[in-house]
Structure formats: structure tokens, C-alpha cells
Design a protein around this motif. Sequence first.
Motif, PDB file in Angstrom:
ATOM      1  N   ASP A  70      -7.381  -6.312   3.219  1.00 35.94           N
ATOM      2  CA  ASP A  70      -8.140  -5.320   2.459  1.00 35.94           C
ATOM      3  C   ASP A  70      -9.529  -5.128   3.047  1.00 35.94           C
ATOM      4  O   ASP A  70     -10.045  -4.000   3.095  1.00 35.94           O
ATOM      5  CB  ASP A  70      -8.246  -5.752   0.992  1.00 35.94           C
ATOM      6  CG  ASP A  70      -6.950  -5.551   0.246  1.00 35.94           C
ATOM      7  OD1 ASP A  70      -6.654  -4.407  -0.127  1.00 35.94           O
ATOM      8  OD2 ASP A  70      -6.214  -6.544   0.051  1.00 35.94           O
ATOM      9  N   TYR A  99      -4.630  -4.712  -2.128  1.00 35.47           N
ATOM     10  CA  TYR A  99      -3.185  -4.721  -1.914  1.00 35.47           C
ATOM     11  C   TYR A  99      -2.721  -6.022  -1.256  1.00 35.47           C
ATOM     12  O   TYR A  99      -1.531  -6.242  -1.104  1.00 35.47           O
ATOM     13  CB  TYR A  99      -2.768  -3.564  -0.997  1.00 35.47           C
ATOM     14  CG  TYR A  99      -3.148  -2.196  -1.505  1.00 35.47           C
ATOM     15  CD1 TYR A  99      -2.392  -1.563  -2.488  1.00 35.47           C
ATOM     16  CD2 TYR A  99      -4.250  -1.526  -0.976  1.00 35.47           C
ATOM     17  CE1 TYR A  99      -2.731  -0.302  -2.938  1.00 35.47           C
ATOM     18  CE2 TYR A  99      -4.595  -0.260  -1.422  1.00 35.47           C
ATOM     19  CZ  TYR A  99      -3.834   0.343  -2.405  1.00 35.47           C
ATOM     20  OH  TYR A  99      -4.170   1.606  -2.846  1.00 35.47           O
ATOM     21  N   LYS A 145      -5.814   1.183  -6.547  1.00 42.37           N
ATOM     22  CA  LYS A 145      -6.116   1.586  -5.169  1.00 42.37           C
ATOM     23  C   LYS A 145      -6.963   0.563  -4.415  1.00 42.37           C
ATOM     24  O   LYS A 145      -7.565   0.887  -3.399  1.00 42.37           O
ATOM     25  CB  LYS A 145      -6.827   2.945  -5.172  1.00 42.37           C
ATOM     26  CG  LYS A 145      -8.121   2.983  -5.979  1.00 42.37           C
ATOM     27  CD  LYS A 145      -8.714   4.394  -6.000  1.00 42.37           C
ATOM     28  CE  LYS A 145     -10.003   4.428  -6.818  1.00 42.37           C
ATOM     29  NZ  LYS A 145     -10.573   5.796  -6.871  1.00 42.37           N
ATOM     30  N   HIS A 146      -6.994  -0.653  -4.917  1.00 47.43           N
ATOM     31  CA  HIS A 146      -7.740  -1.718  -4.242  1.00 47.43           C
ATOM     32  C   HIS A 146      -6.881  -2.984  -4.202  1.00 47.43           C
ATOM     33  O   HIS A 146      -5.946  -3.152  -4.985  1.00 47.43           O
ATOM     34  CB  HIS A 146      -9.049  -2.035  -4.978  1.00 47.43           C
ATOM     35  CG  HIS A 146     -10.006  -0.893  -5.026  1.00 47.43           C
ATOM     36  ND1 HIS A 146     -10.139  -0.078  -6.131  1.00 47.43           N
ATOM     37  CD2 HIS A 146     -10.876  -0.408  -4.104  1.00 47.43           C
ATOM     38  CE1 HIS A 146     -11.050   0.842  -5.900  1.00 47.43           C
ATOM     39  NE2 HIS A 146     -11.516   0.668  -4.675  1.00 47.43           N
ATOM     40  N   SER A 205      -9.993  -1.469   1.704  1.00 50.09           N
ATOM     41  CA  SER A 205      -9.509  -1.314   0.327  1.00 50.09           C
ATOM     42  C   SER A 205      -9.934  -2.478  -0.574  1.00 50.09           C
ATOM     43  O   SER A 205      -9.431  -2.607  -1.688  1.00 50.09           O
ATOM     44  CB  SER A 205      -7.978  -1.194   0.310  1.00 50.09           C
ATOM     45  OG  SER A 205      -7.375  -2.268   1.013  1.00 50.09           O
ATOM     46  N   LYS A 214       0.830  -1.209   0.000  1.00 47.02           N
ATOM     47  CA  LYS A 214       0.000   0.000   0.000  1.00 47.02           C
ATOM     48  C   LYS A 214       0.867   1.263   0.000  1.00 47.02           C
ATOM     49  O   LYS A 214       0.576   2.227  -0.721  1.00 47.02           O
ATOM     50  CB  LYS A 214      -0.937   0.002   1.206  1.00 47.02           C
ATOM     51  CG  LYS A 214      -2.032   1.060   1.131  1.00 47.02           C
ATOM     52  CD  LYS A 214      -3.025   0.885   2.255  1.00 47.02           C
ATOM     53  CE  LYS A 214      -4.232   1.813   2.071  1.00 47.02           C
ATOM     54  NZ  LYS A 214      -3.873   3.234   1.941  1.00 47.02           N
ATOM     55  N   HIS A 233      -6.576  -4.785  -8.962  1.00 46.82           N
ATOM     56  CA  HIS A 233      -5.492  -3.950  -8.421  1.00 46.82           C
ATOM     57  C   HIS A 233      -4.683  -3.317  -9.544  1.00 46.82           C
ATOM     58  O   HIS A 233      -4.288  -2.150  -9.459  1.00 46.82           O
ATOM     59  CB  HIS A 233      -4.583  -4.797  -7.530  1.00 46.82           C
ATOM     60  CG  HIS A 233      -3.349  -4.067  -7.098  1.00 46.82           C
ATOM     61  ND1 HIS A 233      -3.374  -3.088  -6.124  1.00 46.82           N
ATOM     62  CD2 HIS A 233      -2.068  -4.137  -7.521  1.00 46.82           C
ATOM     63  CE1 HIS A 233      -2.152  -2.598  -5.971  1.00 46.82           C
ATOM     64  NE2 HIS A 233      -1.346  -3.219  -6.801  1.00 46.82           N
TER      65      HIS A 233
END
Length: 264
Positions: A254, A246, A243-244, A259, A145, A238
Motif C-alpha cells: 500500500d 488492500y 479504497k485503502h 493506497s 485491489k 479498509h
Amino acid sequence: MAADHNPFVKETSFYNQMVLSHLLPASLWEPLPHFLQTWLRNYLAANMLYFISGFLWCFYIYYLKLNVYVPKDSVPTRKAMLLQIYVAMKAMPWYTLLPTVSEYMIEHGWTKCYSTLDHFNWFLCFLYIAIYLVLVEFGIYWVHKELHDIKFLYKHLHAIHHMYNKQNTLSPFAGLALHPLDGILQAVPHVIALFIVPIHLITHLSLLFIEAIWTTNIHDCIHGNIWPIMGAGYHTIHHTTYKHNYGHYTIWMDWMFGSLKDPL
């Protein structure tokens, strides 16, 4: 402790001999210091794992099962895959320094690593493996991240890996196509965990090298939908949203930190 009586040195020397004696003439590796023998063993083993797993998986999904798992127009070009191999090969000598350094620290007794199962019963062994994996999962999530959130790190390290941001550019060979320091940072939690929880030497080494197989799998764009595994469906998201998802092996980090984005 003298090397002759150090169980860790005995074990790593056995692994060195097992790999190197089958791949290289003795005159090339036996004169080398133990540390360099270990690095050479890790380097050769990692290359074999990368190419064997990558080629077999590409052959299976892009040729034997074409249009079953991946539509023909989504198969990465040979040029894209060769570029990924080129990036991975430049980084491989540096990647394999990490397990070599971790073995050096283990051999010198600086970690909680143990060499025989006499130390704990089976329940404790499995409990410590579970704790180790949770620590690794937590560490890799936050390293990954921050490689996105800290713009300097993203620009100079992680952006190289995110060149591959469409289904027809992602392939099993993209898994290790990273900047060398990027790959090392994402594996460092494996080493940090050695100082926190007892783990068997072969378990530590096996989990490090399983990383190579896992990264092959999560870049093939095939969603296995096995909850709570962070499979390729999640990881493809991802690579497209940045931004999603990780996480590493599972979706739990997550989910906990907000996320997570599920594949449709």
C-alpha cells in the motif's frame, strides 16, 4: 514416480492419517481416493482452526477484556457473528479445494516445492521463504485491489465480505465470510509462488492455514500498532473507506502503490 516412492505422497498421506484417524472412523475415510482424503483433511482442519481461533479470540476480547479492547457498544451482535459463520461455512468446502489442488500439483512434481531440507542450506531456505512471502504479498495486494476496482467482481464476489463495514459488525468470524471464489482468488498467489520459488511442502501448507488465523486477527478492530504489520487498525479502515489498505501481512505494498491510510 510410484506413489510408494513419492516423498510428497508419503508426507501428505501421513498428514491425512494424523488428522482423519483422530476425527473419523477408519471405515469412512480409508476407502476414499488419496485426493478426497486430502480434501477431507483440509476441510476438517480448516473448520477446527476457524472455530477454535474465532471462539477463543471472541471470548477473550468480548468477555474477559470487555471495555479494555472493545467498548461494550461496539461488540458485534450474536446475529452478526452467526451470519458470518453461516457465510464462511457455505464457502469452506470450496476454500479447502485450493490447498488440496496445490498438494496434487506438488505430488506430481509440477512445482518447485521440495520435501526435505537436503536440497538447500538453511540460508537459502530462509531466503526462499522471504521471496515466497514477497510474491504472496504482491499477488494478494493486486488481487484484492482488483476485486474492488473491477465493478463486476466487486458486485458479485467481494461485496459479500463488505457487508461488514462498521466496528459493531466486524468480528473475528468475518475473516472467512467471503464468496467462495473471492476467498480462493485471494489465496491463489500462494499457489502461483510454488512455480516460481522453491519452498518446503510443510512451509507452504502452514502459511496457507496461517491465513485463517491472520484473517481472524485483522477483523477484530484492535489496532496493535506494530510497524510494518497490516494489523486490524489498517484493515478496519479498509472496511470503512473501501479504497485503502488492500495489503495482507504488511503495509509495504500500500505504501509503494499509494493506497496506504494510517489509523489515527
